[in-house]
Write a protein that holds these residues in place. Structure first.
Motif, PDB file in Angstrom:
ATOM      1  N   LEU A 171       0.854  -1.100   0.025  1.00 40.37           N
ATOM      2  CA  LEU A 171       0.068  -0.052  -0.059  1.00 40.37           C
ATOM      3  C   LEU A 171       0.866   1.347   0.077  1.00 40.37           C
ATOM      4  O   LEU A 171       0.510   2.295  -0.511  1.00 40.37           O
ATOM      5  N   ASP A 172       1.997   1.251   0.716  1.00 41.59           N
ATOM      6  CA  ASP A 172       2.994   2.133   0.557  1.00 41.59           C
ATOM      7  C   ASP A 172       3.426   2.570  -0.775  1.00 41.59           C
ATOM      8  O   ASP A 172       3.478   3.690  -1.251  1.00 41.59           O
ATOM      9  N   LEU A 173       3.854   1.587  -1.395  1.00 43.48           N
ATOM     10  CA  LEU A 173       4.125   1.748  -2.717  1.00 43.48           C
ATOM     11  C   LEU A 173       3.093   2.158  -3.730  1.00 43.48           C
ATOM     12  O   LEU A 173       3.535   2.830  -4.830  1.00 43.48           O
ATOM     13  N   VAL A 174       2.107   1.592  -3.428  1.00 42.06           N
ATOM     14  CA  VAL A 174       0.747   2.408  -4.279  1.00 42.06           C
ATOM     15  C   VAL A 174       0.845   3.954  -4.576  1.00 42.06           C
ATOM     16  O   VAL A 174       0.820   4.291  -5.456  1.00 42.06           O
ATOM     17  N   GLU A 175       1.175   4.235  -3.056  1.00 47.29           N
ATOM     18  CA  GLU A 175       1.429   6.005  -3.019  1.00 47.29           C
ATOM     19  C   GLU A 175       2.242   6.462  -3.806  1.00 47.29           C
ATOM     20  O   GLU A 175       2.260   7.185  -4.477  1.00 47.29           O
ATOM     21  N   THR A 176       3.659   5.508  -3.625  1.00 46.61           N
ATOM     22  CA  THR A 176       4.671   6.175  -4.414  1.00 46.61           C
ATOM     23  C   THR A 176       4.601   6.186  -5.888  1.00 46.61           C
ATOM     24  O   THR A 176       5.149   6.941  -6.387  1.00 46.61           O
ATOM     25  N   GLY A 215       3.451  12.870 -15.947  1.00 52.19           N
ATOM     26  CA  GLY A 215       2.180  13.022 -16.737  1.00 52.19           C
ATOM     27  C   GLY A 215       1.419  11.757 -16.884  1.00 52.19           C
ATOM     28  O   GLY A 215       0.556  11.732 -17.940  1.00 52.19           O
ATOM     29  N   LEU A 216       1.497  10.703 -16.314  1.00 52.64           N
ATOM     30  CA  LEU A 216       0.867   9.380 -16.373  1.00 52.64           C
ATOM     31  C   LEU A 216      -0.249   9.211 -15.078  1.00 52.64           C
ATOM     32  O   LEU A 216      -0.507  10.100 -14.442  1.00 52.64           O
ATOM     33  N   THR A 217      -0.848   8.086 -15.396  1.00 46.76           N
ATOM     34  CA  THR A 217      -1.830   7.908 -14.446  1.00 46.76           C
ATOM     35  C   THR A 217      -1.665   6.358 -13.901  1.00 46.76           C
ATOM     36  O   THR A 217      -1.011   5.579 -14.367  1.00 46.76           O
ATOM     37  N   THR A 218      -2.188   6.425 -12.516  1.00 54.12           N
ATOM     38  CA  THR A 218      -2.595   5.004 -11.915  1.00 54.12           C
ATOM     39  C   THR A 218      -4.009   5.209 -11.503  1.00 54.12           C
ATOM     40  O   THR A 218      -4.306   6.159 -10.820  1.00 54.12           O
ATOM     41  N   ASP A 219      -4.718   4.067 -11.459  1.00 50.80           N
ATOM     42  CA  ASP A 219      -5.971   4.034 -10.943  1.00 50.80           C
ATOM     43  C   ASP A 219      -5.637   3.394  -9.542  1.00 50.80           C
ATOM     44  O   ASP A 219      -5.518   2.186  -9.285  1.00 50.80           O
ATOM     45  N   ARG A 220      -5.615   4.025  -8.516  1.00 52.11           N
ATOM     46  CA  ARG A 220      -5.353   3.712  -6.997  1.00 52.11           C
ATOM     47  C   ARG A 220      -6.276   2.659  -6.488  1.00 52.11           C
ATOM     48  O   ARG A 220      -6.044   1.949  -5.793  1.00 52.11           O
ATOM     49  N   HIS A 221      -7.739   3.013  -6.791  1.00 55.39           N
ATOM     50  CA  HIS A 221      -8.655   1.916  -6.536  1.00 55.39           C
ATOM     51  C   HIS A 221      -8.397   0.442  -6.958  1.00 55.39           C
ATOM     52  O   HIS A 221      -8.521  -0.257  -6.261  1.00 55.39           O
ATOM     53  N   GLN A 222      -8.109   0.528  -8.296  1.00 52.85           N
ATOM     54  CA  GLN A 222      -7.730  -0.837  -8.870  1.00 52.85           C
ATOM     55  C   GLN A 222      -6.359  -1.478  -8.466  1.00 52.85           C
ATOM     56  O   GLN A 222      -6.367  -2.655  -8.383  1.00 52.85           O
TER      57      GLN A 222
END
Length: 405
Positions: free
Chosen positions: A327-332, A341-348
């Protein structure tokens, strides 16, 4: 822009963009005169119907330094195999197709089964293992490379950079592993590496303590990359899983058999994308769910062979440690993506972490329930000891399949 950082465990060969592809390929042609270069392409028949492989073949047709291309063809009937022969016929290099579902190679597999040596499940690992045996039958001392057939961003400089470290006789390397960023459609990809393998290795280190094998795996920038090259003499002794643990299994075998001084990783692409697997949270036998279980089992089993003891309490602790670390790495990763300029879907991404955390326990239970399991396919040294003529029978079977009307 590439850096020049070294991790001190395995050599990292960067792409500093100061050298042309033409010059590298000219050198490879010279190296190939004494170290023939063979490329293995493990393929499902369905990939022949996708644009990615069509483009890959067009690129490979221009790589004149390749001595032979060996295609491992899975899930193909007779008509589909005939189509595959026509499909690959545009390759100017010598090429062979292993029709794994054909009667001749099924007969070879039956011989292996009689000796208890047949791979116990279908998959990429099994495909690659048979191709390795076929390559060994040629008895050529050279270089063998492998990459997938679903790379949508493929260019032939990927292969040139991958094989160069082991083809160059002035370099000490016997194995090279490709790495690259996983970016496509303005999104940060590579979920299994980012959200499973990286936090799992960090968590294993916290739970089981410092271990040189974990240091070794952490040194690879993309340990699940399907692109690697090696000198052909390595093929004899290598033992790999038949499932999704193939890439981790290959790295584990190199760690067991070779000094880290002769292993390198090489930057082969600025951008890389391929066919995406679904998360498959509802079915652990498919998609990233199955992949996460297979990879985790491969790690558990390798550590166990080095004396690490696992039990249910340790697996529960590992799950809790992994979950917080991931979960910490998801944030990073989200911050890294936003800055570029990219995206990540934090929920997924967090859904994936929850699934992978549950699968750590599932993989642990499979490990505990099957203490007598033999997770690796046998080495070809062992096969040749039991069935000395088998690789030549395989060679003849492939020849007959290729010439039969």
């Amino acid at each position: 822009m590439a850096d020049f950082h070294q991790n001190g465990v395995v050599a990292t060969l960067h792409n500093l963009r100061e050298r042309s592809l033409e010059r590298m390929e000219n050198e490879l042609a010279i190296f190939a005169s004494c170290r023939p270069i063979t490329l293995i392409l493990p393929s499902l028949y369905s990939e022949l119907q996708a644009p990615a492989l069509d483009h890959i073949i067009s690129e490979l047709a221009q790589a004149s330094y390749i001595s032979e291309i060996v295609v491992g063809l899975d899930q193909a009937d007779r008509a589909q195999f005939d189509h595959a022969r026509s499909y690959f016929s545009r390759l100017p290099q010598k090429h062979s197709i292993l029709w794994h579902d054909g009667p001749r190679l099924r007969a070879i597999d039956a011989k292996l089964a009689e000796e208890g040596l047949s791979p116990d499940q279908p998959g990429k690992g099994r495909n690659v293992w048979f191709c390795m045996g076929y390559v060994l039958a040629s008895r050529q001392q050279g270089v063998v490379a492998l990459h997938d057939c679903d790379i949508t961003t493929y260019s032939r400089d990927m292969l040139a950079r991958l094989v160069y470290p082991v083809a160059n006789p002035r370099f000490p390397y016997v194995f090279s592993k490709g790495y690259y960023p996983r970016i496509a459609d303005r999104s940060l990809n590579g979920r299994v590496t980012r959200l499973l393998v990286t936090p799992l290795l960090l968590s294993l280190e916290r739970v089981v303590g410092h271990h040189p094998y974990l240091d070794y795996l952490k040194a690879f920038r993309y340990p699940l990359a399907g692109e690697f090259a090696m000198q052909s003499n390595i093929l004899q002794d290598i033992r790999i899983p038949s499932d999704w643990g193939l890439e981790i299994g290959v790295l584990s075998e190199l760690w067991r058999n070779q000094s880290s001084n002769v292993i390198c990783q090489v930057d082969i692409a600025d951008q890389y994308d391929h066919k995406h697997q679904p998360l498959s949270a509802e079915d652990a036998a498919k998609g990233l769910s199955r992949m996460s279980i297979d990879i985790t089992k491969a790690l558990y089993r390798k550590l166990a062979t080095d004396g690490v003891v696992f039990n249910q309490d340790r697996f529960r602790t590992l799950k809790a440690t992994y979950y917080r670390t991931a979960l910490d790495l998801v944030e990073t990763y989200h911050h890294d993506a936003r800055m570029n300029g990219l995206t990540t879907d934090r929920h997924q991404e967090e859904r994936a972490v929850e699934l992978f955390a549950a699968n750590l326990i599932e993989a642990g239970q499979v490990y505990l329930d099957n203490p007598n399991a033999t997770p690796f396919m046998p080495s070809w040294n062992r096969v040749q000891s039991a069935l000395p003529d088998l690789i030549h029978e395989m060679q003849e079977a492939v020849r007959l399949d290729a010439t039969e009307e």
